[in-house]
Design a protein around this motif. Structure first.
Motif, PDB file in Angstrom:
ATOM      1  N   ARG A   1       4.384   8.026   7.340  1.00 41.07           N
ATOM      2  CA  ARG A   1       3.469   6.920   7.045  1.00 41.07           C
ATOM      3  C   ARG A   1       3.897   5.638   7.758  1.00 41.07           C
TER       4      ARG A   1
ATOM      5  N   GLN B   1       0.828  -1.204   0.000  1.00 40.93           N
ATOM      6  CA  GLN B   1       0.000   0.000   0.000  1.00 40.93           C
ATOM      7  C   GLN B   1       0.865   1.257   0.000  1.00 40.93           C
TER       8      GLN B   1
ATOM      9  N   SER C   1       0.430  10.121  -3.381  1.00 41.07           N
ATOM     10  CA  SER C   1      -0.078  10.380  -2.028  1.00 41.07           C
ATOM     11  C   SER C   1       1.061  10.560  -1.025  1.00 41.07           C
ATOM     12  N   ILE C   2       2.170   9.871  -1.265  1.00 41.49           N
ATOM     13  CA  ILE C   2       3.378  10.047  -0.460  1.00 41.49           C
ATOM     14  C   ILE C   2       4.386  10.717  -1.383  1.00 41.49           C
ATOM     15  N   GLU C   3       4.689  11.990  -1.102  1.00 44.29           N
ATOM     16  CA  GLU C   3       5.462  12.793  -2.039  1.00 44.29           C
ATOM     17  C   GLU C   3       6.954  12.875  -1.754  1.00 44.29           C
TER      18      GLU C   3
ATOM     19  N   ASP D   1       1.157   6.792  -6.711  1.00 41.40           N
ATOM     20  CA  ASP D   1       0.033   7.663  -7.087  1.00 41.40           C
ATOM     21  C   ASP D   1       0.180   9.084  -6.551  1.00 41.40           C
TER      22      ASP D   1
ATOM     23  N   ASP E   1       0.936   4.112  -2.812  1.00 46.08           N
ATOM     24  CA  ASP E   1       0.713   5.516  -2.467  1.00 46.08           C
ATOM     25  C   ASP E   1       1.856   6.408  -2.933  1.00 46.08           C
TER      26      ASP E   1
END
Length: 126
Positions: A48, A29, A38-40, A36, A33
């Motif tokens: 996280r 996951q 979501s975790i930059e 996509d 993320d």
């Protein structure tokens, strides 16, 4: 019902396998993320990892199982030089260390590296 040593070992093996499945699920996951967006960055990645560990250790029973099944049950003491104040603290640090190990094993060492590997994969496919 009493377990003989063979049954007890089989039960323990199942619990250990489930723990590692949870770690793998969290790893997958987190990687998704990152891909996509979501975790930059690496700070968000560390946040996280900490969040996943805290969520895994909310209940004392879960924390006790994590402390028992972790490959890194001494992580709190290794990092701080002190004994953990609670089983939840011990388990949280252990879970973070275990999750980092699984992430490394799946080439999730930094956000930049994951994105670079994805870009390289897309270039090879094209």
């Amino acid at each position: 019902m009493m377990f003989d040593s063979k049954e007890a070992k089989a039960a323990c093996d199942v619990i250990g396998q489930e723990y590692h499945k949870i770690l793998l699920r969290d790893c997958e996951q987190i990687k998704a993320d990152i891909l996509d967006g979501s975790i930059e960055d690496d700070d968000a990645l560390e946040e996280r990892i900490h969040e996943e560990a805290e969520n895994a250790c909310i209940y004392t029973w879960d924390a006790t199982l994590i402390a028992a099944w972790s490959d890194n049950s001494g992580a709190y003491e290794d990092e701080t030089g002190e004994k953990p104040p609670t089983v939840e603290a011990q388990a949280c640090w252990a879970y973070m260390a275990d999750l980092r190990d699984v992430l490394r094993a799946h080439d999730v060492t930094s956000v930049r590296d994951v994105l670079a590997a994805k870009e390289e994969e897309e270039t090879v496919e094209a």
